[in-house]
Design an enzyme around this catalytic site. Structure first.
Site, mmCIF file in Angstrom:
data_model
loop_
_atom_site.group_PDB
_atom_site.id
_atom_site.type_symbol
_atom_site.label_atom_id
_atom_site.label_comp_id
_atom_site.label_asym_id
_atom_site.label_seq_id
_atom_site.Cartn_x
_atom_site.Cartn_y
_atom_site.Cartn_z
ATOM 1 N N GLY A 138 -8.749 4.585 -8.010
ATOM 2 C CA GLY A 138 -8.007 5.386 -7.025
ATOM 3 C C GLY A 138 -6.554 5.602 -7.387
ATOM 4 N N GLU A 190 -4.301 11.049 -10.330
ATOM 5 C CA GLU A 190 -4.265 12.311 -9.597
ATOM 6 C C GLU A 190 -5.621 13.003 -9.728
ATOM 7 O OE1 GLU A 190 -1.451 13.456 -7.755
ATOM 8 O OE2 GLU A 190 -1.137 11.345 -8.149
ATOM 9 N N GLU A 228 7.716 8.455 2.260
ATOM 10 C CA GLU A 228 7.969 7.249 1.461
ATOM 11 C C GLU A 228 6.967 7.101 0.310
ATOM 12 O OE1 GLU A 228 10.597 4.838 1.787
ATOM 13 O OE2 GLU A 228 9.723 4.432 -0.173
ATOM 14 N N LYS A 286 3.665 14.590 -3.518
ATOM 15 C CA LYS A 286 4.984 14.725 -4.157
ATOM 16 C C LYS A 286 5.461 16.169 -4.238
ATOM 17 C CE LYS A 286 2.387 11.948 -6.122
ATOM 18 N NZ LYS A 286 1.410 11.463 -7.083
ATOM 19 N N PHE A 309 -8.989 14.506 3.280
ATOM 20 C CA PHE A 309 -9.635 13.244 3.662
ATOM 21 C C PHE A 309 -10.229 12.621 2.406
ATOM 22 C CE2 PHE A 309 -12.837 10.870 6.429
ATOM 23 C CZ PHE A 309 -11.876 10.083 7.050
ATOM 24 N N VAL A 333 6.999 8.379 -3.866
ATOM 25 C CA VAL A 333 7.455 7.625 -5.046
ATOM 26 C C VAL A 333 7.033 6.172 -4.863
ATOM 27 C CG1 VAL A 333 9.442 6.887 -6.423
ATOM 28 C CG2 VAL A 333 9.455 9.144 -5.350
ATOM 29 N N GLY A 345 -2.763 3.419 -5.667
ATOM 30 C CA GLY A 345 -3.855 2.699 -4.996
ATOM 31 C C GLY A 345 -4.050 3.265 -3.599
ATOM 32 N N LYS A 365 8.603 12.773 -9.383
ATOM 33 C CA LYS A 365 9.205 11.582 -8.758
ATOM 34 C C LYS A 365 10.683 11.449 -9.150
ATOM 35 C CE LYS A 365 4.759 9.226 -8.393
ATOM 36 N NZ LYS A 365 3.740 8.455 -9.117
ATOM 37 N N ASP A 401 3.697 14.132 -13.182
ATOM 38 C CA ASP A 401 3.781 13.332 -11.949
ATOM 39 C C ASP A 401 5.117 12.579 -11.904
ATOM 40 O OD1 ASP A 401 2.261 11.916 -9.588
ATOM 41 O OD2 ASP A 401 3.069 10.289 -10.795
HETATM 42 N N1 LIG Z 1 -3.911 7.660 -4.867
HETATM 43 C C1 LIG Z 1 -2.689 7.191 -5.051
HETATM 44 O O1 LIG Z 1 -2.480 6.092 -5.566
HETATM 45 C C2 LIG Z 1 -1.532 8.016 -4.611
HETATM 46 C C3 LIG Z 1 -1.672 9.307 -4.203
HETATM 47 N N2 LIG Z 1 -0.576 10.039 -3.840
HETATM 48 C C4 LIG Z 1 -0.765 11.413 -3.395
HETATM 49 O O2 LIG Z 1 -1.479 11.400 -2.155
HETATM 50 C C5 LIG Z 1 -2.310 12.562 -2.049
HETATM 51 C C6 LIG Z 1 -3.746 12.118 -1.800
HETATM 52 O O3 LIG Z 1 -4.154 11.279 -2.844
HETATM 53 P P1 LIG Z 1 -5.672 10.766 -2.936
HETATM 54 O O4 LIG Z 1 -6.184 10.506 -1.583
HETATM 55 O O5 LIG Z 1 -5.671 9.712 -3.957
HETATM 56 O O6 LIG Z 1 -6.359 12.067 -3.529
HETATM 57 P P2 LIG Z 1 -7.890 12.501 -3.377
HETATM 58 O O7 LIG Z 1 -8.128 13.515 -4.442
HETATM 59 O O8 LIG Z 1 -8.761 11.311 -3.263
HETATM 60 O O9 LIG Z 1 -7.903 13.205 -1.941
HETATM 61 C C7 LIG Z 1 -7.416 14.477 -1.687
HETATM 62 C C8 LIG Z 1 -8.372 15.101 -0.703
HETATM 63 O O10 LIG Z 1 -7.838 16.325 -0.252
HETATM 64 C C9 LIG Z 1 -8.870 17.297 -0.341
HETATM 65 N N3 LIG Z 1 -8.252 18.597 -0.523
HETATM 66 C C10 LIG Z 1 -7.734 19.122 -1.650
HETATM 67 N N4 LIG Z 1 -7.239 20.342 -1.395
HETATM 68 C C11 LIG Z 1 -7.460 20.588 -0.082
HETATM 69 C C12 LIG Z 1 -7.217 21.672 0.777
HETATM 70 N N5 LIG Z 1 -6.652 22.798 0.346
HETATM 71 N N6 LIG Z 1 -7.612 21.585 2.063
HETATM 72 C C13 LIG Z 1 -8.211 20.467 2.533
HETATM 73 N N7 LIG Z 1 -8.473 19.394 1.749
HETATM 74 C C14 LIG Z 1 -8.102 19.459 0.467
HETATM 75 C C15 LIG Z 1 -9.706 16.883 -1.537
HETATM 76 O O11 LIG Z 1 -10.956 17.491 -1.511
HETATM 77 P P3 LIG Z 1 -11.725 17.675 -2.934
HETATM 78 O O12 LIG Z 1 -12.071 16.287 -3.370
HETATM 79 O O13 LIG Z 1 -12.886 18.519 -2.619
HETATM 80 O O14 LIG Z 1 -10.736 18.348 -3.853
HETATM 81 C C16 LIG Z 1 -9.747 15.386 -1.340
HETATM 82 O O15 LIG Z 1 -10.764 15.005 -0.436
HETATM 83 C C17 LIG Z 1 -2.118 13.331 -3.367
HETATM 84 O O16 LIG Z 1 -1.163 14.332 -3.146
HETATM 85 C C18 LIG Z 1 -1.576 12.279 -4.329
HETATM 86 O O17 LIG Z 1 -0.753 12.835 -5.328
HETATM 87 C C19 LIG Z 1 0.678 9.506 -3.814
HETATM 88 C C20 LIG Z 1 0.884 8.214 -4.181
HETATM 89 C C21 LIG Z 1 -0.195 7.385 -4.677
HETATM 90 N N1 LIG Z 2 -1.341 9.139 -9.769
HETATM 91 C C1 LIG Z 2 -0.156 8.500 -9.295
HETATM 92 C C2 LIG Z 2 -0.365 8.084 -7.870
HETATM 93 C C3 LIG Z 2 0.890 7.807 -7.195
HETATM 94 O O1 LIG Z 2 1.803 8.601 -7.128
HETATM 95 C C4 LIG Z 2 0.143 7.271 -10.132
HETATM 96 O O2 LIG Z 2 -0.729 6.846 -10.875
HETATM 97 O O3 LIG Z 2 1.263 6.769 -10.052
#
Ligand SMILES: NC(=O)C1=CN([C@@H]2O[C@H](COP(=O)(O)OP(=O)(O)OC[C@H]3O[C@@H](n4cnc5c(N)ncnc54)[C@H](OP(=O)(O)O)[C@@H]3O)[C@@H](O)[C@H]2O)C=CC1
Ligand SMILES: N[C@@H](CC=O)C(=O)O
Length: 345
Positions: free
Chosen positions: A208, A211, A151, A127, A11, A154, A324, A226, A222
């Protein structure tokens, strides 16, 4: 009205943006899409686990102060018991949005396996599982009559995987080349504006884009994931991630960005998959100083773009947000729409 119950695993920024969308825009979504969404479970390392089969009050959990956790709430626990929640929740769809481990894909890989094995659809922006075990997970989904949609793995919410798989299905794709990491593209621009690397990384984190471990962005791992995903999903070739030569942007200085600009060039981190005439396929990740005339040279900020070189259409380029929170939450919504259009339950 069809209703899909969701379990959110992780979350953070992206999952919260999806929860906000459901909280704020459900009437429009229901009217335009013909289904409603309800969150029945959430797990997160910080918050713990929350299982409420009648539907979680998203306004309440989104308003929880920093440091609070789910213990004390009905169905709440301070531990993030992901496996139990995935298996026991009444969710139709598991939303996997924890962090990406580029080497093992864990714990996300286990989350996806458990969800599919327990008869739930999976949508993910993570990913790791797609790049490292995409074929296995697609097969597992098929065995259980569920769908595995990714989706956002990437180019965030910009529809590129499904676009290539459906709209380019009748062409031969000779190569795929793209700017596939929003953070590094943003940072290259900010280095050119005179910022230090750490300052630029800080901005990308605040926005945001980055990673959880931003070395994955600037070190190229990363983009490597992809590229592996595009090779398998678009060109039908599995290339083990560790076999993709990868160089990131860590050695590029602000002075080099500025000097290149003075010569009419732009440094870009490119991911490439190429099919050679002998049928072999090669993939790589490396920074390249592109001339201004190159179609990818003008792609700036967190915008990404990918060019497909095809036999029947020539070059087709898709461009849009590459990172984002809201943009990536949209990818999850587009995956849920795909599940609904494939028959839903
Ligand atoms: N943000 C972006 O632009 C993009 C993100 N992604 C992918 O989407 C996913 C989420 O991204 P984002 O929301 O930005 O990342 P965040 O780091 O904001 O959120 C990830 C959340 O998952 C929690 N978490 C980590 N490990 C566990 C676990 N084992 N059990 C339960 N919760 C866990 C984290 O907690 P804690 O903070 O305590 O570690 C954190 O709250 C990632 O895999 C990212 O690579 C893909 C495309 C774009
Ligand atoms: N950290 C990644 C998020 C999306 O995959 C990026 O910056 O492209």
């Amino acid at each position: 009205m069809r209703c899909y119950d969701l379990a959110l695993i992780g979350f953070g920024g992206v999952a919260r943006a999806l929860a906000e969308l459901i909280r704020d825009d459900s009437a429009r979504l229901e009217a335009t899409l013909g289904f409603s969404l309800r969150v029945v479970a959430i797990t997160d390392l910080n918050l713990g686990s929350l299982l409420q089969p009648e539907g979680i009050d998203l306004a309440e959990v989104l308003a929880m102060p920093r440091g609070a956790n789910f213990s004390g709430m009905p169905g709440g626990d301070r531990d993030a018991d992901n496996e139990r929640v995935i298996r026991e929740s009444a969710a139709d769809i598991v939303v996997e949005a924890t962090f990406t481990n580029p080497a093992t894909g864990e714990p996300a890989l286990s989350h996806v396996r458990s969800a599919l094995q327990s008869g739930k659809h999976v949508v993910t922006t993570n990913k790791g599982p797609v790049a490292l075990a995409g074929a296995e997970l697609a097969e597992l989904a098929g065995v259980h009559g569920r769908r595995f949609e990714f989706e956002g793995a990437v180019m965030s919410g910009t529809p590129v995987i499904r676009f290539a798989q459906t709209q380019l299905a009748g062409t031969r794709i000779a190569s795929v080349t793209g700017i596939l990491n929003g953070t590094s593209n943003y940072i290259l621009g900010r280095l050119g504006d005179g910022l230090a690397l750490q300052e630029a990384i800080g901005e990308a984190q605040a926005l945001g884009y980055a990673e959880a471990d931003p070395t994955a962005d600037i070190g190229g791992s990363d983009v490597r994931l992809k590229v592996a995903i595009l090779a398998e999903q678009v060109m039908g070739v599995r290339i083990p991630v560790e076999q993709i030569p990868t160089t990131g942007i860590t050695e590029i200085t602000g002075a080099e960005v500025t000097a290149a600009a003075a010569e009419g060039k732009r440094w870009k981190l490119l991911g490439t998959v190429e099919r050679h005439e002998d049928g072999t396929v090669e993939a790589r990740v490396a920074p390249v100083a592109l001339g201004e005339e190159h179609p990818l040279a003008g792609v700036s900020g967190a915008t990404n773009a990918v060019t497909f070189d095809t036999d029947l259409l020539g070059q087709v380029t898709v461009s849009g947000p590459g990172a984002g929170r809201v943009e990536t939450a949209y990818a999850l919504l587009s995956d849920i729409i795909a599940i609904d259009r494939a028959g839903g339950r």
